[in-house]
Design a protein around this motif. Sequence first.
Motif, mmCIF file in Angstrom:
data_model
loop_
_atom_site.group_PDB
_atom_site.id
_atom_site.type_symbol
_atom_site.label_atom_id
_atom_site.label_comp_id
_atom_site.label_asym_id
_atom_site.label_seq_id
_atom_site.Cartn_x
_atom_site.Cartn_y
_atom_site.Cartn_z
ATOM 1 N N PHE A 1 0.844 -1.210 0.000
ATOM 2 C CA PHE A 1 0.000 0.000 0.000
ATOM 3 C C PHE A 1 0.873 1.252 0.000
ATOM 4 O O PHE A 1 0.712 2.151 -0.828
ATOM 5 N N GLN A 2 1.802 1.317 0.935
ATOM 6 C CA GLN A 2 2.657 2.497 1.065
ATOM 7 C C GLN A 2 3.536 2.690 -0.170
ATOM 8 O O GLN A 2 3.755 3.833 -0.603
ATOM 9 N N GLN A 3 4.033 1.607 -0.734
ATOM 10 C CA GLN A 3 4.889 1.718 -1.910
ATOM 11 C C GLN A 3 4.103 2.227 -3.106
ATOM 12 O O GLN A 3 4.601 3.024 -3.912
ATOM 13 N N PHE A 4 2.847 1.773 -3.237
ATOM 14 C CA PHE A 4 1.990 2.231 -4.326
ATOM 15 C C PHE A 4 1.770 3.753 -4.220
ATOM 16 O O PHE A 4 1.880 4.477 -5.221
ATOM 17 N N VAL A 5 1.451 4.226 -3.035
ATOM 18 C CA VAL A 5 1.247 5.669 -2.817
ATOM 19 C C VAL A 5 2.514 6.430 -3.169
ATOM 20 O O VAL A 5 2.480 7.453 -3.876
ATOM 21 N N LEU A 6 3.646 5.941 -2.697
ATOM 22 C CA LEU A 6 4.924 6.616 -2.936
ATOM 23 C C LEU A 6 5.276 6.649 -4.422
ATOM 24 O O LEU A 6 5.746 7.669 -4.942
ATOM 25 N N LEU B 1 2.661 9.301 -6.604
ATOM 26 C CA LEU B 1 2.286 10.616 -6.062
ATOM 27 C C LEU B 1 2.104 11.680 -7.135
ATOM 28 O O LEU B 1 1.337 12.626 -6.956
ATOM 29 N N GLU B 2 2.794 11.557 -8.250
ATOM 30 C CA GLU B 2 2.735 12.581 -9.287
ATOM 31 C C GLU B 2 1.695 12.281 -10.368
ATOM 32 O O GLU B 2 1.572 13.024 -11.338
ATOM 33 N N GLU B 3 0.945 11.194 -10.205
ATOM 34 C CA GLU B 3 0.003 10.784 -11.253
ATOM 35 C C GLU B 3 -1.431 11.213 -10.937
ATOM 36 O O GLU B 3 -1.765 11.568 -9.799
ATOM 37 N N ASP B 4 -2.266 11.193 -11.959
ATOM 38 C CA ASP B 4 -3.669 11.578 -11.835
ATOM 39 C C ASP B 4 -4.428 10.489 -11.074
ATOM 40 O O ASP B 4 -4.496 9.341 -11.533
ATOM 41 N N PRO B 5 -5.036 10.826 -9.906
ATOM 42 C CA PRO B 5 -5.746 9.811 -9.116
ATOM 43 C C PRO B 5 -6.859 9.112 -9.896
ATOM 44 O O PRO B 5 -7.046 7.893 -9.762
ATOM 45 N N LYS C 1 -8.976 2.119 -3.781
ATOM 46 C CA LYS C 1 -9.620 3.415 -3.557
ATOM 47 C C LYS C 1 -8.966 4.157 -2.385
ATOM 48 O O LYS C 1 -8.748 5.370 -2.453
ATOM 49 N N ALA C 2 -8.649 3.419 -1.329
ATOM 50 C CA ALA C 2 -8.004 4.041 -0.167
ATOM 51 C C ALA C 2 -6.622 4.572 -0.534
ATOM 52 O O ALA C 2 -6.223 5.663 -0.122
ATOM 53 N N ALA C 3 -5.881 3.819 -1.325
ATOM 54 C CA ALA C 3 -4.538 4.243 -1.741
ATOM 55 C C ALA C 3 -4.606 5.475 -2.634
ATOM 56 O O ALA C 3 -3.829 6.425 -2.469
ATOM 57 N N VAL C 4 -5.549 5.462 -3.575
ATOM 58 C CA VAL C 4 -5.704 6.603 -4.486
ATOM 59 C C VAL C 4 -6.161 7.830 -3.714
ATOM 60 O O VAL C 4 -5.735 8.956 -4.001
ATOM 61 N N HIS C 5 -7.023 7.612 -2.724
ATOM 62 C CA HIS C 5 -7.445 8.737 -1.879
ATOM 63 C C HIS C 5 -6.248 9.374 -1.173
ATOM 64 O O HIS C 5 -6.148 10.602 -1.083
ATOM 65 N N GLN C 6 -5.335 8.557 -0.660
ATOM 66 C CA GLN C 6 -4.155 9.095 0.015
ATOM 67 C C GLN C 6 -3.300 9.919 -0.946
ATOM 68 O O GLN C 6 -2.752 10.957 -0.584
ATOM 69 N N ILE C 7 -3.208 9.464 -2.189
ATOM 70 C CA ILE C 7 -2.441 10.213 -3.199
ATOM 71 C C ILE C 7 -3.107 11.561 -3.459
ATOM 72 O O ILE C 7 -2.438 12.609 -3.476
ATOM 73 N N ALA C 8 -4.432 11.547 -3.654
ATOM 74 C CA ALA C 8 -5.171 12.796 -3.913
ATOM 75 C C ALA C 8 -5.073 13.742 -2.722
ATOM 76 O O ALA C 8 -4.895 14.961 -2.883
ATOM 77 N N ALA C 9 -5.181 13.192 -1.515
ATOM 78 C CA ALA C 9 -5.126 14.013 -0.309
ATOM 79 C C ALA C 9 -3.754 14.651 -0.132
ATOM 80 O O ALA C 9 -3.642 15.821 0.258
ATOM 81 N N ARG C 10 -2.695 13.891 -0.420
ATOM 82 C CA ARG C 10 -1.349 14.448 -0.294
ATOM 83 C C ARG C 10 -1.109 15.557 -1.311
ATOM 84 O O ARG C 10 -0.387 16.517 -1.039
ATOM 85 N N LYS C 11 -1.708 15.413 -2.486
ATOM 86 C CA LYS C 11 -1.597 16.487 -3.477
ATOM 87 C C LYS C 11 -2.237 17.772 -2.940
ATOM 88 O O LYS C 11 -1.687 18.866 -3.087
ATOM 89 N N LYS C 12 -3.418 17.634 -2.320
ATOM 90 C CA LYS C 12 -4.108 18.789 -1.753
ATOM 91 C C LYS C 12 -3.304 19.400 -0.603
ATOM 92 O O LYS C 12 -3.292 20.610 -0.406
ATOM 93 N N ALA C 13 -2.650 18.539 0.165
ATOM 94 C CA ALA C 13 -1.937 19.001 1.357
ATOM 95 C C ALA C 13 -0.528 19.508 1.065
ATOM 96 O O ALA C 13 0.107 20.088 1.938
ATOM 97 N N ASP C 14 -0.056 19.309 -0.151
ATOM 98 C CA ASP C 14 1.335 19.609 -0.476
ATOM 99 C C ASP C 14 1.731 21.053 -0.163
ATOM 100 O O ASP C 14 2.798 21.307 0.386
ATOM 101 N N LYS C 15 0.855 21.998 -0.497
ATOM 102 C CA LYS C 15 1.157 23.411 -0.229
ATOM 103 C C LYS C 15 0.618 23.859 1.118
ATOM 104 O O LYS C 15 1.201 24.716 1.788
ATOM 105 N N LYS C 16 -0.514 23.283 1.510
ATOM 106 C CA LYS C 16 -1.162 23.704 2.747
ATOM 107 C C LYS C 16 -0.456 23.165 3.983
ATOM 108 O O LYS C 16 -0.315 23.845 4.992
ATOM 109 N N LEU C 17 -0.024 21.899 3.911
ATOM 110 C CA LEU C 17 0.629 21.234 5.043
ATOM 111 C C LEU C 17 1.887 20.516 4.544
ATOM 112 O O LEU C 17 1.944 19.283 4.536
ATOM 113 N N PRO C 18 2.887 21.253 4.102
ATOM 114 C CA PRO C 18 4.046 20.630 3.451
ATOM 115 C C PRO C 18 4.771 19.595 4.300
ATOM 116 O O PRO C 18 5.151 18.538 3.803
#
Length: 396
Positions: A11-16, A19-23, A39-56
């Motif tokens: 799971f963690q490796q997939f997210v890592l 990270l730069e791809e379209d969820p 779905k949970a893994a893709v959600h983590q990717i999308a969430a990290r994209k949202k948080a990248d600037k807000k919560l670096p």
Amino acid sequence: MNLAEFHSEAFQQFVLDHLEEDPALLLLKYQGKTAFDLKAAVHQIAARKKADKKLPSWAQDQRLIFPVSLSIEQSSSEETAKFKAGIQAGGTFLDLTGGFGVDSFFIGRKFQKAIYCERNEELAQVASHNFEILGPGKFHVFRGDGVEFLEKSQEQFDLIYADPARRGKGNQKLYKLADCEPDITANWKLMESKASKILLKVSPMLDISQAIQEIPEIQRATVLSVKNEVKEILLEWTKEAESQELSILAVDLGASEQAFGFSPEEESEAKSLFGEAEKYLIEPNAAILKAGGFKIFGERFSLKKLDANSHFYTTEEFPLDIPGRVFEIIQEISPKKAELKKQFPKGNVNVILRNYAQGANEFKKKFGLKDGGEDFLIGTKSPSGFKVFWCRPVKS
């Protein structure tokens, strides 16, 4: 939420790896091809994209879990959370409305003991997981209603913090404190009886005077903006405050923190000096405009104001260390298509209209303009009528 899923190496490796791809595309490409919850893994990717600037710092920590998108959107940014963390430190801290836990973490780490309350089971689970990584053993998580916890608690708190929910039925936005959840006005006396200090984060759309009417005990209102965009309003009460009079602080967290403080009495008694535009135009920071420091801003910096409702100021001498944007006027320009086409043949110019005969979008559409470049057109009302000035920003 199955936390064991998040800890699996696959799971963690997939997210890592993605990270730069379209969820959305990842869901289509890997549907039925993973041994974990895609779905949970893709959600983590999308969430990290949202948080990248807000919560670096959180977005870069692969051990942390992120909740649904709305919780990230409604959470404080790292910048604003750190600002709030500088307001108070001490023994015991209580967050009545913990949410994703951003404010709980940054404020709570300044205290010996931090208690986080949250009714949403999934959010509380996420926060509990993240707290054990970010501050092992530091945070006490109460999964339930924060007001109920406070009613039953025998403790006295150095700081009680709340960020009441501001959305009603049908996702309707709410701006009065009494309409939010929990109702801070109904629970104010309870909070006051058990706290040395109370800090509230409220909507940037909130009318400060309305909030003071609802809770007259408030002693300070801080309008907090980031890079000239108002993000939140903070309301403070301190039991042992030297003064019970209201003070207002407008703070912008830009390249360098700028603060402008005043009292309602100072604003009421200040006198505006009006005049035509001189060499420079000054636009106060958005936080100052939201805070309502219109007359005191001009008086304090010895500036003339173009009109009572324009909130643009002017001076012949370059203003140093002023909390706002400074523009040098190149020339007054006639708002006619031929003239604007001549000066801006590609149509690229930033347009700011305030207290003007029409709105900025209507103006740009009428004259075929689009925001861009270094030049600005500032339209507003002056003592002699509506004017448009061709300007360029000058660094203070």
